[in-house]
Design a protein around this motif. Structure first.
Motif, PDB file in Angstrom:
ATOM      1  N   ASP A 147       3.366  13.764   2.422  1.00 49.60           N
ATOM      2  CA  ASP A 147       4.274  14.147   1.327  1.00 49.60           C
ATOM      3  C   ASP A 147       4.773  12.928   0.564  1.00 49.60           C
ATOM      4  OD1 ASP A 147       5.868  12.980   3.204  1.00 49.60           O
ATOM      5  OD2 ASP A 147       7.150  14.731   3.527  1.00 49.60           O
ATOM      6  N   GLY A 148       4.216  11.739   0.856  1.00 53.37           N
ATOM      7  CA  GLY A 148       4.616  10.513   0.172  1.00 53.37           C
ATOM      8  C   GLY A 148       5.560   9.646   0.966  1.00 53.37           C
ATOM      9  N   ILE A 186       0.880  -1.175   0.000  1.00 53.89           N
ATOM     10  CA  ILE A 186       0.000   0.000   0.000  1.00 53.89           C
ATOM     11  C   ILE A 186       0.914   1.222   0.000  1.00 53.89           C
ATOM     12  CG2 ILE A 186      -1.780   1.283   1.215  1.00 53.89           C
ATOM     13  CD1 ILE A 186      -2.831  -1.244   2.372  1.00 53.89           C
ATOM     14  N   ASN A 187       1.035   1.859  -1.141  1.00 56.47           N
ATOM     15  CA  ASN A 187       1.957   2.976  -1.311  1.00 56.47           C
ATOM     16  C   ASN A 187       1.360   3.947  -2.340  1.00 56.47           C
ATOM     17  OD1 ASN A 187       2.795   2.037  -4.034  1.00 56.47           O
ATOM     18  ND2 ASN A 187       3.686   0.332  -2.858  1.00 56.47           N
ATOM     19  N   PRO A 188       1.948   5.133  -2.512  1.00 56.03           N
ATOM     20  CA  PRO A 188       1.381   6.098  -3.470  1.00 56.03           C
ATOM     21  C   PRO A 188       1.228   5.543  -4.878  1.00 56.03           C
ATOM     22  CG  PRO A 188       2.946   7.200  -2.033  1.00 56.03           C
ATOM     23  CD  PRO A 188       3.044   5.730  -1.712  1.00 56.03           C
ATOM     24  N   ALA A 189       2.107   4.626  -5.291  1.00 56.16           N
ATOM     25  CA  ALA A 189       2.017   4.072  -6.645  1.00 56.16           C
ATOM     26  C   ALA A 189       0.770   3.204  -6.799  1.00 56.16           C
ATOM     27  CB  ALA A 189       3.272   3.264  -6.971  1.00 56.16           C
ATOM     28  N   THR A 190       0.562   2.281  -5.848  1.00 58.16           N
ATOM     29  CA  THR A 190      -0.621   1.416  -5.950  1.00 58.16           C
ATOM     30  C   THR A 190      -1.908   2.204  -5.731  1.00 58.16           C
ATOM     31  OG1 THR A 190      -0.340   0.797  -3.612  1.00 58.16           O
ATOM     32  CG2 THR A 190       0.602  -0.676  -5.268  1.00 58.16           C
ATOM     33  N   VAL A 191      -1.852   3.237  -4.897  1.00 57.65           N
ATOM     34  CA  VAL A 191      -3.021   4.100  -4.715  1.00 57.65           C
ATOM     35  C   VAL A 191      -3.366   4.800  -6.022  1.00 57.65           C
ATOM     36  CG1 VAL A 191      -3.898   6.169  -3.555  1.00 57.65           C
ATOM     37  CG2 VAL A 191      -2.683   4.422  -2.246  1.00 57.65           C
ATOM     38  N   THR A 213      -3.456  10.035   1.657  1.00 52.78           N
ATOM     39  CA  THR A 213      -3.172  10.356   0.264  1.00 52.78           C
ATOM     40  C   THR A 213      -4.262   9.745  -0.589  1.00 52.78           C
ATOM     41  OG1 THR A 213      -1.506  10.285  -1.497  1.00 52.78           O
ATOM     42  CG2 THR A 213      -1.740   8.320  -0.152  1.00 52.78           C
ATOM     43  N   GLY A 214      -4.569  10.389  -1.701  1.00 54.81           N
ATOM     44  CA  GLY A 214      -5.631   9.883  -2.569  1.00 54.81           C
ATOM     45  C   GLY A 214      -6.671  10.943  -2.870  1.00 54.81           C
ATOM     46  N   ASP A 215      -7.921  10.505  -2.988  1.00 54.45           N
ATOM     47  CA  ASP A 215      -9.014  11.389  -3.394  1.00 54.45           C
ATOM     48  C   ASP A 215      -9.643  12.066  -2.171  1.00 54.45           C
ATOM     49  OD1 ASP A 215      -8.776  10.638  -6.134  1.00 54.45           O
ATOM     50  OD2 ASP A 215      -9.839   8.776  -5.672  1.00 54.45           O
ATOM     51  N   ALA A 267     -13.837   6.832  -5.317  1.00 57.26           N
ATOM     52  CA  ALA A 267     -12.912   7.519  -4.409  1.00 57.26           C
ATOM     53  C   ALA A 267     -11.961   6.495  -3.810  1.00 57.26           C
ATOM     54  CB  ALA A 267     -13.673   8.244  -3.298  1.00 57.26           C
ATOM     55  N   VAL A 268     -10.699   6.875  -3.703  1.00 57.63           N
ATOM     56  CA  VAL A 268      -9.672   6.030  -3.092  1.00 57.63           C
ATOM     57  C   VAL A 268      -8.913   6.884  -2.095  1.00 57.63           C
ATOM     58  CG1 VAL A 268      -7.618   4.612  -3.472  1.00 57.63           C
ATOM     59  CG2 VAL A 268      -9.457   4.632  -5.193  1.00 57.63           C
ATOM     60  N   LEU A 269      -8.824   6.417  -0.861  1.00 55.02           N
ATOM     61  CA  LEU A 269      -8.109   7.168   0.171  1.00 55.02           C
ATOM     62  C   LEU A 269      -7.301   6.191   1.016  1.00 55.02           C
ATOM     63  CD1 LEU A 269      -7.894  10.141   1.208  1.00 55.02           C
ATOM     64  CD2 LEU A 269      -9.440   9.463   3.043  1.00 55.02           C
ATOM     65  N   ALA A 270      -5.987   6.395   1.024  1.00 50.24           N
ATOM     66  CA  ALA A 270      -5.098   5.564   1.841  1.00 50.24           C
ATOM     67  C   ALA A 270      -4.633   6.375   3.041  1.00 50.24           C
ATOM     68  CB  ALA A 270      -3.907   5.094   1.013  1.00 50.24           C
ATOM     69  N   ARG A 271      -4.409   5.686   4.160  1.00 56.87           N
ATOM     70  CA  ARG A 271      -4.018   6.405   5.371  1.00 56.87           C
ATOM     71  C   ARG A 271      -3.054   5.575   6.216  1.00 56.87           C
ATOM     72  NH1 ARG A 271      -9.232   4.401   6.478  1.00 56.87           N
ATOM     73  NH2 ARG A 271      -9.436   3.324   8.482  1.00 56.87           N
ATOM     74  N   THR A 272      -2.378   6.290   7.093  1.00 58.73           N
ATOM     75  CA  THR A 272      -1.465   5.661   8.041  1.00 58.73           C
ATOM     76  C   THR A 272      -2.253   5.192   9.270  1.00 58.73           C
ATOM     77  OG1 THR A 272      -1.050   7.764   9.150  1.00 58.73           O
ATOM     78  CG2 THR A 272       0.383   7.201   7.295  1.00 58.73           C
TER      79      THR A 272
END
Length: 300
Positions: free
Chosen positions: A125-126, A10-15, A54-56, A26-31
């Motif tokens: 910031d990624g 689960i990283n900015p690329a796969t998101v 990060t995401g939408d 909508a796609v939203l990834a979080r810590t």
């Protein structure tokens, strides 16, 4: 979908790939959540959870004050605003390790992201270690394809490293209920229109029999059979317009109040009712048009 802390899939690329899927609304990834406090009050004050995301973000939450955050900035929810005592929604929050994050706005989550209604969302910031990604499908029918596509994109090396919470069963049940309700609605509409067709045809037949002398006079004066049929049918359809308009207005008001009936459906049913009245008038009008005008004038 939630992965073990430290999982790299689960990283900015796969998101970004998930965001590009056709059925992804909508796609939203979080810590993982970490507690933060109002930086002005310091440790010991009331805390709220912080997620770097990060995401939408604009599709997941609604901005109700301030501006969208840049990397390194954050938004607070309405509930977190009350916890921190931020009257304007602007200030800063502080993590347990002393990191301060500027707060630049207030958000309200959409229904699909209601689990974020009590915290703080920081724009990553990624470099943040993401552990959870929420994917909102565009429709019930798209839930199953999105479920499979998301798993294919993330491709965890070990299935036990990821926990999937997906409403597949609920979506299938909802689709089945929707199909049953649609079938029942179509059947009910057919019964109502059929009954209306019979009643209108009966009334129009009685009307042309009563007005047979007038119609016979028109035939004697040279009106054609087709023109006579159109005259009777259009007059019947015009008589149906006020009732259809009143029913449509009532349907639209109820639909807007309950958010259940789309306006286009109400308008389409009203138009269908007028068309039914026109069609129901055609057979009686054709019967009147085929009668001998001389005999009608003699016997009427």
């Amino acid at each position: 979908m939630t992965a073990e802390v430290g999982a790299e899939f689960i990283n900015p690329a796969t998101v970004g790939v998930l965001q590009g899927l056709d059925d992804a609304e909508a796609v939203l990834a979080r810590t993982p959540a970490t507690d933060v406090v109002n930086a002005a009050l310091g440790s010991g004050s009331d805390a709220a959870p912080l997620w770097d995301v990060t995401g939408d973000l604009p599709q997941a939450v609604t901005l109700i004050g301030g501006r969208w955050p840049a990397p390194g900035e954050a938004l607070v929810s309405e509930r977190a605003q009350e916890v921190f005592g931020l009257e304007t929604g602007v200030g800063a929050v502080e993590t347990v390790d002393g990191r301060q994050i500027p707060v630049v706005g207030i958000y309200a989550p959409t229904d699909a992201f209601a689990h974020l209604d009590s915290g703080v969302l920081g724009a990553t910031d990624g470099s943040a270690r993401l552990s959870t990604v929420d994917v909102l499908a565009s429709s019930l029918a798209a839930v199953a394809p999105m479920h499979s596509a998301a798993l294919a994109v993330l491709a965890p090396p070990d299935p036990t490293m990821i926990t999937v919470s997906s409403p597949l069963t609920a979506a299938r049940t909802a689709l089945e209920l929707d199909a049953q309700l649609a079938a029942s609605a179509r059947q009910l509409l057919a019964i109502v229109l059929g009954a209306g067709l019979f009643l209108v045809a009966t009334v129009v037949l009685a009307d042309v029999m009563i007005r047979s002398r007038d119609l016979g006079r028109r035939r004697t004066l040279g009106i054609g059979r087709l023109d006579l049929v159109l005259l009777v049918s259009v007059r019947t359809a015009l008589a149906a317009v006020p009732g259809a308009a009143l029913a449509a207005a009532a349907g639209l008001s109820l639909g807007m109040a309950d958010a259940m009936v789309p306006p286009r459906v109400v308008v389409a049913i009203a138009v269908l009712g007028i068309a039914t009245a026109f069609a129901a008038a055609v057979p009686p009008a054709a019967f009147a048009a085929r009668r001998d005008p001389v005999r009608v004038m003699r016997t009427a």
